[in-house]
Write an enzyme that holds these catalytic residues in place. Structure first.
Site, PDB file in Angstrom:
ATOM      1  N   LYS A  74     130.490  28.221  -3.517  1.00 56.69           N
ATOM      2  CA  LYS A  74     130.999  27.639  -4.782  1.00 56.69           C
ATOM      3  C   LYS A  74     132.378  27.919  -5.059  1.00 56.69           C
ATOM      4  O   LYS A  74     133.187  27.174  -5.626  1.00 56.69           O
ATOM      5  CB  LYS A  74     130.048  28.175  -6.081  1.00 56.69           C
ATOM      6  CG  LYS A  74     129.949  27.152  -7.129  1.00 56.69           C
ATOM      7  CD  LYS A  74     128.848  27.527  -8.056  1.00 56.69           C
ATOM      8  CE  LYS A  74     127.347  26.938  -7.592  1.00 56.69           C
ATOM      9  NZ  LYS A  74     126.144  27.268  -8.638  1.00 56.69           N
ATOM     10  N   ASN A  82     120.528  24.051 -21.747  1.00 54.72           N
ATOM     11  CA  ASN A  82     119.797  25.289 -21.247  1.00 54.72           C
ATOM     12  C   ASN A  82     119.959  26.366 -22.212  1.00 54.72           C
ATOM     13  O   ASN A  82     120.374  26.348 -23.392  1.00 54.72           O
ATOM     14  CB  ASN A  82     120.826  25.524 -20.209  1.00 54.72           C
ATOM     15  CG  ASN A  82     122.269  25.475 -20.557  1.00 54.72           C
ATOM     16  OD1 ASN A  82     122.660  26.529 -21.323  1.00 54.72           O
ATOM     17  ND2 ASN A  82     123.235  24.862 -20.088  1.00 54.72           N
ATOM     18  N   PHE A 130     131.867  31.151 -13.392  1.00 49.54           N
ATOM     19  CA  PHE A 130     130.744  31.642 -13.220  1.00 49.54           C
ATOM     20  C   PHE A 130     129.665  31.080 -12.536  1.00 49.54           C
ATOM     21  O   PHE A 130     129.966  29.768 -12.442  1.00 49.54           O
ATOM     22  CB  PHE A 130     130.122  32.019 -14.650  1.00 49.54           C
ATOM     23  CG  PHE A 130     130.919  33.108 -15.628  1.00 49.54           C
ATOM     24  CD1 PHE A 130     132.052  33.002 -15.891  1.00 49.54           C
ATOM     25  CD2 PHE A 130     130.154  34.142 -15.782  1.00 49.54           C
ATOM     26  CE1 PHE A 130     132.780  34.123 -16.559  1.00 49.54           C
ATOM     27  CE2 PHE A 130     130.701  35.522 -15.919  1.00 49.54           C
ATOM     28  CZ  PHE A 130     131.806  35.452 -16.769  1.00 49.54           C
TER      29      PHE A 130
HETATM   30  N1  CTP Z   1     130.810  23.709 -14.437  1.00 53.30           N
HETATM   31  C1  CTP Z   1     132.002  22.993 -15.341  1.00 53.30           C
HETATM   32  N2  CTP Z   1     131.381  21.840 -15.519  1.00 53.30           N
HETATM   33  C2  CTP Z   1     130.047  21.458 -14.877  1.00 53.30           C
HETATM   34  C3  CTP Z   1     129.252  22.457 -14.222  1.00 53.30           C
HETATM   35  C4  CTP Z   1     129.531  23.588 -14.016  1.00 53.30           C
HETATM   36  O1  CTP Z   1     132.923  23.478 -15.589  1.00 53.30           O
HETATM   37  N3  CTP Z   1     129.626  20.084 -15.121  1.00 53.30           N
HETATM   38  C5  CTP Z   1     131.252  25.483 -14.379  1.00 53.30           C
HETATM   39  C6  CTP Z   1     130.319  26.296 -15.100  1.00 53.30           C
HETATM   40  O2  CTP Z   1     131.116  26.809 -16.407  1.00 53.30           O
HETATM   41  C7  CTP Z   1     130.542  27.738 -14.166  1.00 53.30           C
HETATM   42  C8  CTP Z   1     130.650  26.947 -12.862  1.00 53.30           C
HETATM   43  O3  CTP Z   1     131.018  25.649 -13.019  1.00 53.30           O
HETATM   44  O4  CTP Z   1     131.871  28.314 -14.353  1.00 53.30           O
HETATM   45  C9  CTP Z   1     129.294  27.141 -12.112  1.00 53.30           C
HETATM   46  O5  CTP Z   1     128.310  26.373 -12.607  1.00 53.30           O
HETATM   47  P1  CTP Z   1     126.928  26.435 -11.876  1.00 53.30           P
HETATM   48  O6  CTP Z   1     125.728  25.736 -12.822  1.00 53.30           O
HETATM   49  O7  CTP Z   1     126.408  27.688 -11.455  1.00 53.30           O
HETATM   50  O8  CTP Z   1     126.993  25.518 -10.793  1.00 53.30           O
HETATM   51  P2  CTP Z   1     127.187  24.005 -10.431  1.00 53.30           P
HETATM   52  O9  CTP Z   1     128.382  23.418 -10.272  1.00 53.30           O
HETATM   53  O10 CTP Z   1     126.165  23.436 -11.682  1.00 53.30           O
HETATM   54  O11 CTP Z   1     126.094  23.897  -9.186  1.00 53.30           O
HETATM   55  P3  CTP Z   1     124.852  23.867  -8.851  1.00 53.30           P
HETATM   56  O12 CTP Z   1     124.004  23.372  -9.837  1.00 53.30           O
HETATM   57  O13 CTP Z   1     124.675  23.051  -7.497  1.00 53.30           O
HETATM   58  O14 CTP Z   1     124.424  25.454  -8.436  1.00 53.30           O
END
Ligand code: CTP
Length: 401
Positions: A344, A215, A330
């Site tokens: 979340k 990303n 975040f």
């Molecule tokens: N995060 C993490 N490990 C992952 C995915 C996410 O630690 N495998 C953490 C990110 O660092 C951030 C938070 O979770 O603090 C939210 O990430 P986000 O991408 O917004 O949410 P997702 O868990 O990916 O949910 P979705 O894709 O369904 O929105």
């Protein structure tokens, strides 16, 4: 304007040492950020950079003399002390740190430092043995005890041909730290004795030996938070994914290129008091990464199968035995940002969640500013188009409170 916050008046004191040459670049970048910069050169500094080069870059003569009749007719040193929003001693030589620690006032720079009420930051740079000397350690501790911010030097090859801790960090690493202080970071190392873990940047999940799923995260917000925690006195471990910004000095950096590496390193770092998960972790990983490059071979499509990556934030937020006292996550959302974020925050067991709605107006990734809402379960605080340094300083203030 670049990554800096609202324009301020910065008094840059350059002291004598080879690192003084880097201060010219710092001066230029501060001016690029729209700031007004006043420069004081100590006598020793003029051996390394000339008043002419500083004057040309700053379009104003640097100050060098305490007893300058024209300047003192306007109470020059008091004006410099009073008008500064920040006094930055960069680089700070061992000799000048000793002078500051003793409160001497025998030249313009030391006199202004006694007369100012603005926040003061020093970035020491010297030979590694001088940095490690107990006299320097004691002087630094004295200054920290008085609320001076200290940017620790980096480890590396030195101008004298030796290797060790004593190098001035690169300008790109210094600027965000100055920004954080200007944004109102509390002085006095209020997080002294606390351990903090920060995840930052993007993870890349391999598809085959040459491709990955990733990303656009730059790591800017996570790294700025790590720098703010360090300046506030915390012992910081930074789990760094793929980033386009330098790590702040004074933090322990562990490279975590994939979600799995990030997860393992985070759990291994426990126990900590504070965990901030700012990394943009890739959500999906290939069930079986391909050992060889995926060839087209005339195939019209490719339908790989993915499974979710291990979730570090959730693991920390719901940890049975070593949950950090404060867990901050975040979220990046492209629709229904607040609704999704409230859910979340609860699902992942975090105390606070900062959500940014990604749009053309708020690209968030890589930008110097961000629009986020901080949810703590009771209140929702909206930061509109604020610098990432401002958001970091506000988080630290809230942590302390
Ligand atoms: N995060 C993490 N490990 C992952 C995915 C996410 O630690 N495998 C953490 C990110 O660092 C951030 C938070 O979770 O603090 C939210 O990430 P986000 O991408 O917004 O949410 P997702 O868990 O990916 O949910 P979705 O894709 O369904 O929105």
């Amino acid at each position: 304007m670049n990554a800096m916050s609202a324009p301020k008046t910065i008094l840059l004191i350059i002291t004598g040492g080879i690192a003084a040459v880097k201060s010219l670049e710092l001066l230029r970048r501060l001016r690029d950020g729209g700031h007004k910069v006043e420069v004081i050169l100590t006598k020793a500094a003029t051996e390394f950079v000339t008043p002419l080069s500083v004057g040309a870059l700053n379009e104003a003569e640097p100050h060098t003399e305490l007893f300058n009749l024209t300047a003192e007719a306007k109470m020059g040193h008091i004006r410099l002390a009073r008008e500064a929003d920040l006094v930055a001693v960069i680089p700070a030589s061992a000799d000048f740190l000793a002078k500051m620690a003793h409160g001497r006032a025998d030249d313009l720079a030391s006199t202004v430092l006694l007369a100012t009420t603005a926040p003061v930051v020093v970035a020491p740079a010297m030979n590694h043995r001088m940095w490690a000397h107990p006299a320097t350690t004691a002087n630094v501790a004295t200054l920290q005890g008085r609320g001076v911010f200290v940017i620790p030097p980096e480890h590396g090859a030195m101008a004298c041909g030796e290797t060790g801790a004593g190098r001035l960090p690169e300008v790109a690493a210094l600027l965000p730290l100055l920004d954080i202080i200007l944004a109102g970071l509390p002085a006095g190392r209020p997080l002294r004795g606390k351990k903090a873990l920060v995840t930052s940047g993007a993870t890349h999940e391999p598809l085959d030996p040459v491709r990955f799923l990733g990303n656009h995260s730059s790591g800017r917000q996570g790294h700025t938070l790590a720098g703010a925690l360090m300046l506030a006195g915390a012992e910081v471990t930074l789990l760094e994914g793929h980033v386009s910004v330098p790590a702040p000095p004074g933090v322990t950096v562990i490279k975590t290129p994939t979600a799995a590496a990030l997860y393992d390193a985070a759990l291994a770092a426990l126990p900590v008091d504070i965990a901030i998960c700012a990394a943009a972790v890739a959500d999906w990983q290939l069930d079986t990464p391909l050992p060889q490059k995926q060839k087209k071979n005339g195939a019209g499509s490719w339908t790989p199968s993915f499974s979710p990556t291990p979730d570090t934030l959730r693991a920390l937020g719901t940890h049975k035995t070593s949950r950090p006292r404060l867990v901050i996550g975040f979220a990046a959302e492209t629709e229904n940002a607040l609704e999704n974020a409230r859910q979340k925050r609860q699902d992942k067991g975090c105390d606070w969640l900062l959500v940014n709605e990604i749009s053309a107006k708020n690209p968030a990734f890589g930008a110097a500013t961000n629009t986020v809402t901080l949810l703590d379960g009771k209140t929702e605080h909206f930061f509109e188009n604020k610098s990432k340094a401002h958001i970091a300083a506000a988080c630290i203030q809230k942590i302390i409170a």
